[in-house]
Design a protein around this motif. Sequence first.
Motif, PDB file in Angstrom:
ATOM      1  N   ARG A  31       0.844  -1.195   0.000  1.00  0.00           N
ATOM      2  CA  ARG A  31       0.000   0.000   0.000  1.00  0.00           C
ATOM      3  C   ARG A  31       0.879   1.244   0.000  1.00  0.00           C
ATOM      4  O   ARG A  31       1.845   1.324   0.736  1.00  0.00           O
ATOM      5  N   LEU A  58      -4.675   6.566  -2.190  1.00  0.00           N
ATOM      6  CA  LEU A  58      -4.169   5.225  -1.897  1.00  0.00           C
ATOM      7  C   LEU A  58      -4.014   4.455  -3.190  1.00  0.00           C
ATOM      8  O   LEU A  58      -4.896   4.463  -4.035  1.00  0.00           O
ATOM      9  N   MET A  60      -2.972   0.428  -3.962  1.00  0.00           N
ATOM     10  CA  MET A  60      -2.660  -0.818  -3.263  1.00  0.00           C
ATOM     11  C   MET A  60      -2.783  -1.996  -4.208  1.00  0.00           C
ATOM     12  O   MET A  60      -3.527  -1.958  -5.177  1.00  0.00           O
TER      13      MET A  60
END
Length: 158
Positions: A31, A58, A60
């Motif tokens: 992540r 984010l 990931m």
Amino acid sequence: FKLDYFGQEACLAMSPQLHKQMTAACSGFERVFETGPVFRAENSNTRRHLCEFTGMDLEMAIHEHYDEVLEVFSDLFIYIFDGLNERCKSELERVREQHPFEDLKYCRPTLKISYAEGCKLLREAGIDQDDYEDLSTKNEKKLGEIVREKYDTDFFFM
């Protein structure tokens, strides 16, 4: 190069998205989070869409299903909500004195409903909503009321 940004001269900034994606997908980092200023070159400065804000982004790796992302965000928002309730109780009460509000209700884990389920809930309440059409602001607010009544939560994913 320079461009007109709502009557002011501005320069475009490069997005770090490609670098975050490469780091998450190719470098062994599961992540990658980034918090920073975001500037959108569109006139969308409304209550729901800001053209300048601080964003948390984010990237990931997904191993099996995109629900893994929803689990991360469920944990994140529950952490934020719990933290506000625990560490900012007196501040919330000061705000409540001037602007009365009900405490936020949320589930552990966060409730997830599909778009089709959300549309069905609206139709069951007598509201015209097609599974293939976007929710209007009015229908989005009504769905929030329906979900709160049916599932006792203000916060959900759809």
